[in-house]
Design a protein around this motif. Structure first.
Motif, PDB file in Angstrom:
ATOM      1  N   ALA A   1      36.740  50.191  47.376  1.00 57.84           N
ATOM      2  CA  ALA A   1      38.131  50.221  47.846  1.00 57.84           C
ATOM      3  C   ALA A   1      38.695  48.817  47.973  1.00 57.84           C
ATOM      4  O   ALA A   1      39.871  48.572  47.638  1.00 57.84           O
ATOM      5  N   PHE A   2      37.870  47.872  48.439  1.00 58.03           N
ATOM      6  CA  PHE A   2      38.370  46.512  48.565  1.00 58.03           C
ATOM      7  C   PHE A   2      38.402  45.812  47.208  1.00 58.03           C
ATOM      8  O   PHE A   2      39.282  44.985  46.945  1.00 58.03           O
ATOM      9  N   GLN A   3      37.467  46.140  46.348  1.00 53.01           N
ATOM     10  CA  GLN A   3      37.493  45.551  45.017  1.00 53.01           C
ATOM     11  C   GLN A   3      38.766  45.939  44.267  1.00 53.01           C
ATOM     12  O   GLN A   3      39.319  45.137  43.511  1.00 53.01           O
ATOM     13  N   GLN A   4      39.252  47.164  44.505  1.00 55.58           N
ATOM     14  CA  GLN A   4      40.530  47.559  43.911  1.00 55.58           C
ATOM     15  C   GLN A   4      41.663  46.673  44.412  1.00 55.58           C
ATOM     16  O   GLN A   4      42.546  46.268  43.647  1.00 55.58           O
ATOM     17  N   VAL A   5      41.637  46.369  45.700  1.00 56.50           N
ATOM     18  CA  VAL A   5      42.668  45.509  46.272  1.00 56.50           C
ATOM     19  C   VAL A   5      42.593  44.113  45.663  1.00 56.50           C
ATOM     20  O   VAL A   5      43.627  43.489  45.371  1.00 56.50           O
TER      21      VAL A   5
ATOM     22  N   ASP B   1      49.514  46.897  45.241  1.00 54.85           N
ATOM     23  CA  ASP B   1      49.717  48.108  44.451  1.00 54.85           C
ATOM     24  C   ASP B   1      48.453  48.962  44.331  1.00 54.85           C
ATOM     25  O   ASP B   1      48.504  50.055  43.750  1.00 54.85           O
ATOM     26  N   ALA B   2      47.342  48.480  44.848  1.00 60.03           N
ATOM     27  CA  ALA B   2      46.086  49.241  44.750  1.00 60.03           C
ATOM     28  C   ALA B   2      46.201  50.545  45.534  1.00 60.03           C
ATOM     29  O   ALA B   2      46.782  50.579  46.624  1.00 60.03           O
ATOM     30  N   PRO B   3      45.659  51.637  45.015  1.00 59.86           N
ATOM     31  CA  PRO B   3      45.707  52.919  45.737  1.00 59.86           C
ATOM     32  C   PRO B   3      45.023  52.852  47.105  1.00 59.86           C
ATOM     33  O   PRO B   3      45.329  53.659  47.982  1.00 59.86           O
TER      34      PRO B   3
ATOM     35  N   LEU C   1      44.121  50.767  53.380  1.00 64.75           N
ATOM     36  CA  LEU C   1      42.927  50.721  54.230  1.00 64.75           C
ATOM     37  C   LEU C   1      42.710  49.351  54.867  1.00 64.75           C
ATOM     38  O   LEU C   1      41.944  49.245  55.838  1.00 64.75           O
ATOM     39  N   PHE C   2      43.377  48.308  54.372  1.00 64.80           N
ATOM     40  CA  PHE C   2      43.027  46.945  54.770  1.00 64.80           C
ATOM     41  C   PHE C   2      44.233  46.181  55.311  1.00 64.80           C
ATOM     42  O   PHE C   2      45.390  46.457  54.978  1.00 64.80           O
ATOM     43  N   ARG C   3      43.920  45.184  56.143  1.00 74.24           N
ATOM     44  CA  ARG C   3      44.925  44.265  56.660  1.00 74.24           C
ATOM     45  C   ARG C   3      44.825  42.967  55.857  1.00 74.24           C
ATOM     46  O   ARG C   3      43.828  42.251  55.952  1.00 74.24           O
ATOM     47  N   PHE C   4      45.847  42.675  55.075  1.00 69.32           N
ATOM     48  CA  PHE C   4      45.801  41.438  54.293  1.00 69.32           C
ATOM     49  C   PHE C   4      47.225  40.940  54.049  1.00 69.32           C
ATOM     50  O   PHE C   4      48.214  41.649  54.258  1.00 69.32           O
ATOM     51  N   ASP C   5      47.327  39.714  53.598  1.00 70.05           N
ATOM     52  CA  ASP C   5      48.613  39.059  53.359  1.00 70.05           C
ATOM     53  C   ASP C   5      49.199  39.582  52.053  1.00 70.05           C
ATOM     54  O   ASP C   5      48.895  39.083  50.963  1.00 70.05           O
ATOM     55  N   ARG C   6      50.061  40.588  52.168  1.00 69.50           N
ATOM     56  CA  ARG C   6      50.637  41.202  50.986  1.00 69.50           C
ATOM     57  C   ARG C   6      51.670  40.295  50.317  1.00 69.50           C
ATOM     58  O   ARG C   6      51.722  40.176  49.090  1.00 69.50           O
TER      59      ARG C   6
ATOM     60  N   ARG D   1      48.893  36.748  44.914  1.00 72.46           N
ATOM     61  CA  ARG D   1      49.255  36.634  43.515  1.00 72.46           C
ATOM     62  C   ARG D   1      48.095  37.131  42.666  1.00 72.46           C
ATOM     63  O   ARG D   1      46.931  36.914  43.018  1.00 72.46           O
ATOM     64  N   ALA D   2      48.413  37.779  41.548  1.00 72.50           N
ATOM     65  CA  ALA D   2      47.373  38.346  40.680  1.00 72.50           C
ATOM     66  C   ALA D   2      46.336  37.292  40.329  1.00 72.50           C
ATOM     67  O   ALA D   2      46.677  36.168  39.936  1.00 72.50           O
ATOM     68  N   GLY D   3      45.065  37.668  40.510  1.00 76.24           N
ATOM     69  CA  GLY D   3      43.967  36.773  40.201  1.00 76.24           C
ATOM     70  C   GLY D   3      43.551  35.881  41.340  1.00 76.24           C
ATOM     71  O   GLY D   3      42.496  35.232  41.289  1.00 76.24           O
ATOM     72  N   ALA D   4      44.354  35.834  42.403  1.00 76.10           N
ATOM     73  CA  ALA D   4      44.022  34.999  43.562  1.00 76.10           C
ATOM     74  C   ALA D   4      43.163  35.797  44.535  1.00 76.10           C
ATOM     75  O   ALA D   4      43.254  37.027  44.595  1.00 76.10           O
TER      76      ALA D   4
END
Length: 424
Positions: free
Chosen positions: A106-110, A116-118, A122-127, A131-134
């Motif tokens: 689930a976190f690897q998807q994020v 945009d991950a399904p 589930l997680f608290r993060f800086d949306r 940036r993609a790849g970061a």
């Protein structure tokens, strides 16, 4: 009354990630060889540390629905539960629902897809800052970068927790220890546990809570119990500092808790230096005498009944000494095992000790007499930490039940570093 063990260490499974892969090794069965020992102690539950697929030590879960391949598979779990239940032993699982390992799918998807991950909810993060790849700037548990915190305000997290709990209760588990419950809002548990109880009304839930307003946490969370760290600390400090006033103070607080709930009590566990190393082998009986004659749902940390030693160190691998591999079969019972059997037998004969008020009858720095009583009888515990004999009040007790000492009329004389449990 639980026998608490850490399965990865107990079975000799490798803990560090470089030393294992996903090959299934059927180690979980090694616990079965110890179940008769649990019964002989007089205990009737096994409380298992993490057994679900994880990256290293079990608390960095990567699949809540899979037995850790280092321990075995579903069939191994089913056999262990069946063997325990055949002996009248309940099974408690360790539920790690505050965080997961970074390798959790689930976190690897994020990490791949960001907000945009399904599974992003589930997680608290800086949306906004991602940036993609970061790397994902996610909240972690107590500074441990490998433990990614779940978002306990999200319905998705509650749904996952309910699904995991029901899955393993359906397979035969009886209870859950809620790891790091202190780090989650009580409202989260209030949204989860009633849903689980709808399907499993007899399930029991005990939260790991280190400090705070225990009764209010229990009320707000709907948990059945929380860990009594205050009593644990008072037992250790009272003995090692030769200051039993600290124990007396903690017991007043303990008495207050019983009016609201029955706490989960212990003198040792998988997260701390072993009891015999902390207080000294001579005083293991004193600690266990207190634990087993005051109110609570007690647990014995596996190996403490042999007075095994081990010091926790704050470094990588610093838990290894307190989580060792166990022999394939139990060693012969020694004096410390026999005293555990004696004390547990006292508790079994007096089941009202589960929820009992304890009075301090006599108190000095190195001596204490406790009286736990109801209308059905009384259990008196007398401790002497000094290097000289001591004569103490017997508090109305008339029969020796465990320990040593000379009962004469209204007094009990204990030898140097002696202890006794008496009944009336």
């Amino acid at each position: 009354m639980w026998w608490h063990l850490y399965p990865l260490g107990f079975t000799g499974a490798p803990v560090r990630p470089a030393t294992h892969d996903d090959t299934v090794v059927h180690r979980l069965g090694r616990i079965e060889a110890w179940l008769d020992h649990v019964v002989e102690l007089g205990l009737n539950g096994i409380s298992l540390g993490p057994i679900f697929a994880s990256q290293t030590h079990g608390y960095d879960t990567v699949d809540h629905f899979r037995i850790d391949p280092r321990l075995g598979d579903d069939a191994d779990f089913d056999r262990l539960v069946a063997a325990a239940h055949q002996r009248g032993i309940k099974v408690q699982l360790d539920g790690v629902f505050n965080h997961v390992g970074r390798a959790h799918p689930a976190f690897q998807q994020v990490e791949r897809l960001g907000p945009d991950a399904p599974t992003a909810a589930l997680f608290r993060f800086d949306r906004a800052g991602w940036r993609a790849g970061a790397p994902v700037s996610a909240d972690v548990f107590e500074g441990h970068d490998s433990l990614v915190a779940l978002d306990h305000s999200a319905p998705e997290t509650a749904d996952l927790t309910v699904a995991v709990m029901n899955h393993w209760l359906d397979r035969g588990a009886d209870a859950w220890r809620l790891d790091a419950a202190y780090a989650m809002p009580p409202s989260f548990w209030a949204s989860v546990l009633p849903r689980v109880r709808e399907r499993h009304p007899q399930a029991w839930f005990s939260g790991e809570v280190i400090h705070g307003d225990y009764p209010e946490i229990v009320r707000a969370s709907t948990m059945d119990s929380v860990t009594q760290y205050e009593l644990w600390q008072a037992i250790w400090h009272g003995i090692t500092d030769r200051n039993l006033f600290e124990l007396a103070h903690a017991l007043k607080r303990h008495n207050d808790l019983i009016t609201t709930f029955v706490p989960s009590t212990f003198a040792g566990n998988h997260d701390v230096t072993r009891l015999a190393s902390a207080v000294g082998a001579d005083f293991v009986p004193h600690a266990m005498a207190v634990l087993l004659t005051v109110a609570g749902v007690p647990s014995v940390y596996a190996g403490d009944e042999y007075a095994w030693t081990g010091v926790k160190e704050h470094r990588p691998g610093g838990d290894d000494a307190v989580r060792p591999e166990f022999p394939a079969t139990p060693p012969p019972a020694d004096d410390t095992v026999h005293l555990h059997r004696q004390l547990i037998a006292v508790r079994r004969r007096h089941p009202w000790l589960l929820r009992v008020h304890t009075d301090v009858v006599h108190l000095a720095n190195q001596q204490i007499v406790l009286r736990s009583a109801t209308g059905d009888g009384a259990v008196v515990t007398a401790l002497n930490l000094a290097d000289a004999p001591a004569t103490l009040p017997a508090a109305g007790a008339t029969q020796p039940a465990a320990g040593q000492g000379q009962l004469t009329g209204a007094e009990i004389t204990l030898p140097a570093r002696g202890w006794a449990v008496l009944t009336s």
